[in-house]
Design a protein around this motif. Structure first.
Motif, PDB file in Angstrom:
ATOM      1  N   SER A  58       0.809  -1.216   0.000  1.00 55.22           N
ATOM      2  CA  SER A  58       0.000   0.000   0.000  1.00 55.22           C
ATOM      3  C   SER A  58       0.843   1.267   0.000  1.00 55.22           C
ATOM      4  CB  SER A  58      -0.931   0.010   1.216  1.00 55.22           C
ATOM      5  OG  SER A  58      -0.188  -0.039   2.417  1.00 55.22           O
ATOM      6  N   PHE A 312     -10.959  -1.371   2.539  1.00 54.61           N
ATOM      7  CA  PHE A 312      -9.779  -0.514   2.465  1.00 54.61           C
ATOM      8  C   PHE A 312     -10.266   0.922   2.533  1.00 54.61           C
ATOM      9  CE2 PHE A 312     -10.788  -2.692  -1.495  1.00 54.61           C
ATOM     10  CZ  PHE A 312     -11.210  -1.663  -2.323  1.00 54.61           C
ATOM     11  N   PHE A 334      -6.589  -0.984   6.278  1.00 51.59           N
ATOM     12  CA  PHE A 334      -7.601  -2.019   6.094  1.00 51.59           C
ATOM     13  C   PHE A 334      -8.359  -2.273   7.394  1.00 51.59           C
ATOM     14  CE2 PHE A 334      -3.982  -2.844   3.396  1.00 51.59           C
ATOM     15  CZ  PHE A 334      -4.516  -3.204   2.167  1.00 51.59           C
TER      16      PHE A 334
END
Length: 342
Positions: A58, A312, A334
């Motif tokens: 991410s 998310f 998340f």
């Protein structure tokens, strides 16, 4: 020094937290019994042992999630990619009965996890020297991921094993906000992880788990304004029989966190934008989470089943440590609400 094997010579588990990790989850040596004390066969142990590995990659420009799950009766693999700026989202999910073409080694910090179905493959390979966890995803859609997660610098995983039900155990090893290099090829574009400052989080779990279980989970990996890497792993519902898997990492240094309460709406007024609240008993965590999208899976194969929602989105709030307060203002991460029968 890492513990060589989780199960001792008498077939018993050493429950607790292992600061240096565990080399091998030697589950076939476990003295597994029925609830009435009858010894289980080697075949029964092979068929009852569950394993999975989840990895997230991410940054502000990309959210990637992928997993390989081996339940012996069946295996499951998924990959998804989300672009926060354009809200583009792609997801693939596969089930393989009898876990065909699926394997996960019992060694958290070495070995391999693989899943193949047709022209789709996902491989996670971990080496001790150098300490690298590599990810290769090749899908027939053209989506490709090639990533190297660096576990060689100030690597402090949270490795913990607890009782699971009356006779089993659940081992998990978590890390968050690890440096990551590599590329993603998606929808005709190439993304270079070093340029985007992508960070990785890893969940390696295995055990003779409860037949039916659930958990709530929260995770975060971001780079703070001062350049430090912040990672979070928060959970409720699974690893709570004596120990927890709640922790944060600052530039790889691990800080343990107490029990965490997850407040959210599962039904009724629950929407994609419904806020979650996460608070820890020790006062360290006081966060809100705003979902931006989600991956869902409701599968009922009678013998095994899952009702799974992974969101998310962005985290807001405060993390209060002994010598500082870290404020989150929209960092990506998340949450998850998960029921499983396996």
């Amino acid at each position: 020094m890492a513990k060589k094997e989780l199960i001792d010579q008498d077939g018993q588990v050493d429950f607790g937290i292992f600061p240096d990790g565990v080399d091998d989850i030697n589950y076939l040596d476990f003295d597994l019994r029925s609830t009435m004390g009858k010894s289980r066969s080697t075949l029964f142990k092979k068929l009852s042992f569950n394993q999975f590995q989840f990895i997230s990659l991410s940054c502000e420009q990309l959210i990637i999630g992928l997993a390989i799950v081996d339940l012996k009766i069946a295996s499951h693999c998924f990959v998804y990619v989300y672009d926060p700026q354009t809200t583009e989202f792609d997801e693939v999910s596969f089930i393989s009965l009898l876990a065909l073409n699926t394997s996960i080694d019992s060694t958290p910090n070495t070995g391999q996890a693989t899943f193949r179905k047709g022209r789709n493959s996902v491989t996670i390979n971990t080496t001790a020297k150098p300490q690298i966890r590599s990810v290769e995803v090749n899908l027939k859609s053209g989506l490709k991921i090639s990533a190297c997660i660096d576990e060689s610098i100030n690597y402090n995983p949270l490795a913990v094993c607890v009782r699971a039900g009356f006779t089993g155990f659940h081992f998990t090893q978590k890390t968050a906000a690890l440096p990551c290099t590599g590329t993603l090829q998606w929808r005709g574009n190439k993304y270079v992880f070093e340029e985007l400052k992508v960070l990785a989080s890893v969940d390696w779990s295995a055990g003779f788990m409860r037949r039916e279980t659930f958990w709530n989970w929260g995770s975060l990996a971001c780079t703070l304004a001062d350049g430090r890497r912040l990672g979070l792993n928060l959970s409720a519902g699974v690893i709570e029989t004596g120990f927890t898997e709640n922790a944060l990492w600052l530039d790889g240094t691990l800080y343990k966190i107490d029990m965490v309460d997850f407040q959210f709406e599962r039904y009724g007024n629950a929407k994609a934008t419904s806020k979650w609240r996460l608070r820890s008993n020790d006062g360290i965590i006081n966060l809100y989470f705003e979902p931006a999208g989600k991956r869902q899976d409701k599968t009922n194969l009678i013998i095994i089943a899952t009702n799974f929602t992974q969101h998310f989105g962005r985290y807001y709030g405060e993390i209060t440590l002994a010598d500082e307060v870290i404020t989150l203002n929209g960092e990506w991460g998340f949450t998850e609400d998960h029921y499983a029968k396996w």
